[in-house]
Design an enzyme around this catalytic site. Structure first.
Site, PDB file in Angstrom:
ATOM      1  N   LYS A 125       1.015  -1.131  -0.109  1.00 52.87           N
ATOM      2  CA  LYS A 125       0.068   0.183  -0.081  1.00 52.87           C
ATOM      3  C   LYS A 125       0.974   1.222   0.110  1.00 52.87           C
ATOM      4  O   LYS A 125       2.083   1.402   0.304  1.00 52.87           O
ATOM      5  CB  LYS A 125      -0.865   0.118   1.142  1.00 52.87           C
ATOM      6  CG  LYS A 125      -1.938   0.970   1.130  1.00 52.87           C
ATOM      7  CD  LYS A 125      -3.361   0.355   0.536  1.00 52.87           C
ATOM      8  CE  LYS A 125      -4.497   1.166   0.383  1.00 52.87           C
ATOM      9  NZ  LYS A 125      -5.783   0.447   0.128  1.00 52.87           N
ATOM     10  N   ASP A 165      -7.248   4.410  -4.225  1.00 50.26           N
ATOM     11  CA  ASP A 165      -7.731   4.161  -2.801  1.00 50.26           C
ATOM     12  C   ASP A 165      -8.361   5.869  -2.435  1.00 50.26           C
ATOM     13  O   ASP A 165      -8.454   6.502  -3.402  1.00 50.26           O
ATOM     14  CB  ASP A 165      -6.755   4.168  -1.935  1.00 50.26           C
ATOM     15  CG  ASP A 165      -7.309   3.552  -0.501  1.00 50.26           C
ATOM     16  OD1 ASP A 165      -7.864   2.480  -0.352  1.00 50.26           O
ATOM     17  OD2 ASP A 165      -7.232   4.284   0.665  1.00 50.26           O
TER      18      ASP A 165
HETATM   19  N1  LIG Z   1     -11.106   2.184  -4.253  1.00 45.83           N
HETATM   20  C1  LIG Z   1     -11.338   1.028  -4.125  1.00 45.83           C
HETATM   21  O1  LIG Z   1     -11.119   0.017  -5.006  1.00 45.83           O
HETATM   22  C2  LIG Z   1     -11.335   0.266  -2.683  1.00 45.83           C
HETATM   23  C3  LIG Z   1     -11.454   1.139  -1.450  1.00 45.83           C
HETATM   24  N2  LIG Z   1     -11.372   0.467  -0.688  1.00 45.83           N
HETATM   25  C4  LIG Z   1     -11.578   1.377   0.767  1.00 45.83           C
HETATM   26  O2  LIG Z   1     -12.969   1.944   0.890  1.00 45.83           O
HETATM   27  C5  LIG Z   1     -12.793   3.205   1.318  1.00 45.83           C
HETATM   28  C6  LIG Z   1     -13.363   4.216   0.622  1.00 45.83           C
HETATM   29  O3  LIG Z   1     -12.369   4.511  -0.570  1.00 45.83           O
HETATM   30  P1  LIG Z   1     -12.737   4.915  -1.902  1.00 45.83           P
HETATM   31  O4  LIG Z   1     -14.218   5.077  -2.334  1.00 45.83           O
HETATM   32  O5  LIG Z   1     -11.994   4.525  -2.952  1.00 45.83           O
HETATM   33  O6  LIG Z   1     -12.459   6.516  -1.841  1.00 45.83           O
HETATM   34  P2  LIG Z   1     -12.799   8.011  -2.368  1.00 45.83           P
HETATM   35  O7  LIG Z   1     -11.846   8.887  -2.180  1.00 45.83           O
HETATM   36  O8  LIG Z   1     -13.378   7.717  -3.694  1.00 45.83           O
HETATM   37  O9  LIG Z   1     -14.125   8.406  -1.459  1.00 45.83           O
HETATM   38  C7  LIG Z   1     -13.711   8.237  -0.107  1.00 45.83           C
HETATM   39  C8  LIG Z   1     -15.120   8.755   0.666  1.00 45.83           C
HETATM   40  O10 LIG Z   1     -15.145   8.742   2.188  1.00 45.83           O
HETATM   41  C9  LIG Z   1     -15.061  10.078   2.598  1.00 45.83           C
HETATM   42  N3  LIG Z   1     -14.050  10.189   3.726  1.00 45.83           N
HETATM   43  C10 LIG Z   1     -12.914  10.021   3.512  1.00 45.83           C
HETATM   44  N4  LIG Z   1     -11.951  10.372   4.711  1.00 45.83           N
HETATM   45  C11 LIG Z   1     -13.209  10.475   5.623  1.00 45.83           C
HETATM   46  C12 LIG Z   1     -12.992  11.091   6.894  1.00 45.83           C
HETATM   47  N5  LIG Z   1     -11.998  11.205   7.384  1.00 45.83           N
HETATM   48  N6  LIG Z   1     -14.312  11.078   7.452  1.00 45.83           N
HETATM   49  C13 LIG Z   1     -15.340  11.052   6.905  1.00 45.83           C
HETATM   50  N7  LIG Z   1     -15.618  10.675   5.767  1.00 45.83           N
HETATM   51  C14 LIG Z   1     -14.346  10.564   4.780  1.00 45.83           C
HETATM   52  C15 LIG Z   1     -14.959  11.025   1.402  1.00 45.83           C
HETATM   53  O11 LIG Z   1     -15.668  12.145   1.786  1.00 45.83           O
HETATM   54  C16 LIG Z   1     -15.445  10.083   0.385  1.00 45.83           C
HETATM   55  O12 LIG Z   1     -16.959  10.274   0.276  1.00 45.83           O
HETATM   56  C17 LIG Z   1     -11.487   3.254   2.107  1.00 45.83           C
HETATM   57  O13 LIG Z   1     -11.271   2.704   3.153  1.00 45.83           O
HETATM   58  C18 LIG Z   1     -10.710   2.468   0.922  1.00 45.83           C
HETATM   59  O14 LIG Z   1      -9.382   2.032   1.565  1.00 45.83           O
HETATM   60  C19 LIG Z   1     -11.412  -0.809  -0.223  1.00 45.83           C
HETATM   61  C20 LIG Z   1     -11.001  -1.559  -1.041  1.00 45.83           C
HETATM   62  C21 LIG Z   1     -10.776  -1.333  -2.497  1.00 45.83           C
HETATM   63  O1  LIG Z   2      -6.856  -2.559  -6.670  1.00 48.93           O
HETATM   64  C1  LIG Z   2      -6.215  -2.585  -5.929  1.00 48.93           C
HETATM   65  O2  LIG Z   2      -4.898  -2.995  -6.113  1.00 48.93           O
HETATM   66  C2  LIG Z   2      -6.062  -1.983  -4.508  1.00 48.93           C
HETATM   67  C3  LIG Z   2      -7.416  -1.891  -3.886  1.00 48.93           C
HETATM   68  C4  LIG Z   2      -7.058  -1.541  -2.410  1.00 48.93           C
HETATM   69  O3  LIG Z   2      -6.272  -0.633  -2.348  1.00 48.93           O
HETATM   70  C5  LIG Z   2      -7.678  -2.342  -1.404  1.00 48.93           C
HETATM   71  O4  LIG Z   2      -8.099  -3.302  -1.869  1.00 48.93           O
HETATM   72  O5  LIG Z   2      -7.921  -1.532  -0.195  1.00 48.93           O
END
Ligand SMILES: NC(=O)C1=CN([C@@H]2O[C@H](COP(=O)(O)OP(=O)(O)OC[C@H]3O[C@@H](n4cnc5c(N)ncnc54)[C@H](O)[C@@H]3O)[C@@H](O)[C@H]2O)C=CC1
Ligand SMILES: O=C(O)CCC(=O)C(=O)O
Length: 450
Positions: A125, A165
């Site tokens: 990561k 992420d």
């Molecule tokens: N994008 C992916 O494919 C994956 C993402 N994740 C996890 O999913 C979660 C969301 O990621 P994404 O949707 O990709 O990111 P993103 O940047 O698209 O969205 C993040 C969302 O969470 C909110 N947020 C961020 N920090 C915050 C905080 N401190 N307090 C309240 N709200 C907050 C933001 O306002 C936004 O709505 C994270 O925990 C990430 O690690 C897990 C697996 C894969």
């Molecule tokens: O698609 C990836 O390689 C990473 C996704 C990721 O950061 C996660 O699973 O938390």
């Protein structure tokens, strides 16, 4: 003191201040205790002692110039945790809260998550404390290029494959890939989450959210229940949250609430997904804008949340999908969710529930899918993107989505079978940790002491 407690104590002493990493290791290591009692080979081979130390930690300076001509300096990270099962694989996070403890917790979780997919991907990561909020498109590009001017030498299609992420989506991947290509003179599958116009995979954007709902569906089917017509609450409004909401609609459920870091909306008639996508994916606007278009929806800013609580979890619902960030759901939130009738929690985010909240869900025997199992569809589909890039083919949306659904079913089977094997059939935390760990550990033994 047990062996596990000694190891946790050692980690606290030698990596002070890395609270999120301590939290993640505590959750995983404690649930491995029954495995260690039954199979001394893992302790004899010091598998855990080795796994908690990243294979490599890259920390670097990122210097760039903002639109006003001012020099800015940020910290850059890539923590390559385990290459036992394949190239390091995991996203990059751009958020001001990013520090070593956060990247280490995410990288540690990624090892077990990636193992659960059954695919050949190791765990890593990275990211930066750069804050994309309020930056111009040109500033985002300049930052991404500066970040890559160091990271490019550490990554590659068969060594380390970053993705998105929090704060890193298609736009950022584009700028980083462009710089990577310029510096290396290579065009290969070193990033996933790429644009469909130049090597991305159909369904990668949707995969984490869709996969999280598939996981919930599997948990509920095992209890003879479904999501149809059920009220659902989804925190966040980024990539994972949006496609969780989309898949919930496909399943006939009613997603009624979501949030961002400034507040939450409650729309009893069901979230208007087209409006949400336009606000978040095109306009990059605040969620507070939503109620300007949907007069019956209610917006609550975080300043009005009860102290120490995330108000979204006090909305009565059948299923909850924490999809924003770590530790967004604590023990009181968990109790209130269940008091109001919640029967299912499927985690789209990484470690969104505190360890106390996790213990409570497990004790109460609800359908609880921990992040490393429930959100593994994203990284699994990234591996499908790597496979398409390596063989220079592209699969249709339906092909990728069918593979994703099957992978999520396999993960559920593996997690629930393992939980049952250790006498706790509803404890998917134990099931996920043991199943993920065992795959990596057995491979480490075969690969020798390296
Ligand atoms: N994008 C992916 O494919 C994956 C993402 N994740 C996890 O999913 C979660 C969301 O990621 P994404 O949707 O990709 O990111 P993103 O940047 O698209 O969205 C993040 C969302 O969470 C909110 N947020 C961020 N920090 C915050 C905080 N401190 N307090 C309240 N709200 C907050 C933001 O306002 C936004 O709505 C994270 O925990 C990430 O690690 C897990 C697996 C894969
Ligand atoms: O698609 C990836 O390689 C990473 C996704 C990721 O950061 C996660 O699973 O938390």
């Amino acid at each position: 003191m047990t062996y596990i407690d000694e190891l946790l104590d050692y980690l606290k002493r030698t990596s002070p201040g890395q609270e999120e990493f301590h939290q993640a290791t505590e959750e995983v290591l404690h649930s491995l205790e029954p495995l260690f009692e039954k199979y001394p080979i893992y302790k004899e081979n010091k598998i855990l002692d080795r796994l908690v130390e990243p294979e490599r930690q890259i920390l670097f300076r990122v210097a760039w110039v903002d639109d006003s001509g001012e020099i800015q300096v940020n910290k850059g990270y890539r923590i390559e945790f385990s290459s036992t099962l394949g190239p390091y694989k995991g996203g990059l996070r751009f958020h001001p809260s990013v520090n070593t403890g956060i990247i280490k917790f995410l990288g540690f979780e990624q090892i077990f998550k990636n193992a659960l997919t059954g695919l050949q991907i190791g765990g890593g990561k990275g990211g930066s404390d750069f804050d994309p909020k309020g930056k111009s498109d040109r500033e985002i590009m300049k930052f991404c290029q500066a970040f890559m001017s160091e990271l490019y030498r550490h990554i590659g299609a068969t060594t380390d494959v970053p993705a998105g992420d929090i704060g890193v989506g298609g736009r950022e991947i584009g700028y980083m890939f462009g710089m990577y290509k310029k510096l290396t003179n290579r065009y290969d599958g070193t990033f996933t989450g790429k644009s469909l116009k130049w090597g991305g995979s159909l369904a990668r954007t949707e995969a984490t959210g869709y996969g999280c709902v598939y996981f919930a569906k599997n948990m509920l089917e095992a209890k003879g229940e479904t999501l149809k017509d059920k009220r659902c609450v989804v925190s966040g409004s980024g990539n994972v949250a949006i496609y969780t909401i989309e898949k919930l609609y496909h399943m006939g459920a009613l997603p009624i609430a979501c949030s961002d870091s400034a507040g939450m909306i409650l729309d009893e008639e069901g979230i208007d997904l087209n409006l949400l996508k336009d606000l978040k994916e095109n306009q990059r606007a605040r969620l507070s804008e939503y109620v300007k278009y949907r007069k019956n929806a209610k917006y609550t800013p975080v300043t009005e949340y009860p102290k120490g609580r995330n108000a979204i979890w006090s909305i009565p619902c059948y299923a909850a999908f924490p999809s924003a960030t770590q530790n967004e759901l604590n023990l009181e939130d968990a109790k209130e969710l269940l008091k109001n009738g919640c029967k299912c929690v499927s985690e789209g985010a990484n470690m969104p529930s505190t360890n106390e909240a996790v213990d409570y869900f497990v004790e109460q025997k609800i359908a609880y899918g921990p992040g490393k199992a429930a959100n593994a569809g994203g990284v699994a589909t990234s591996q499908l993107e790597m496979a398409q890039n390596a063989s220079m083919v592209s699969w249709t949306f339906e092909e990728v989505d069918a593979k994703l659904e099957q992978i999520m079913r396999n993960i559920f089977e593996s997690v629930s079978t393992t939980a049952a094997e250790f006498g706790q059939p509803t404890n998917f935390v134990l099931g996920a940790n043991i199943a993920g760990f065992r795959r990596v550990a057995d491979a480490m033994i075969e690969q020798g002491i390296v």
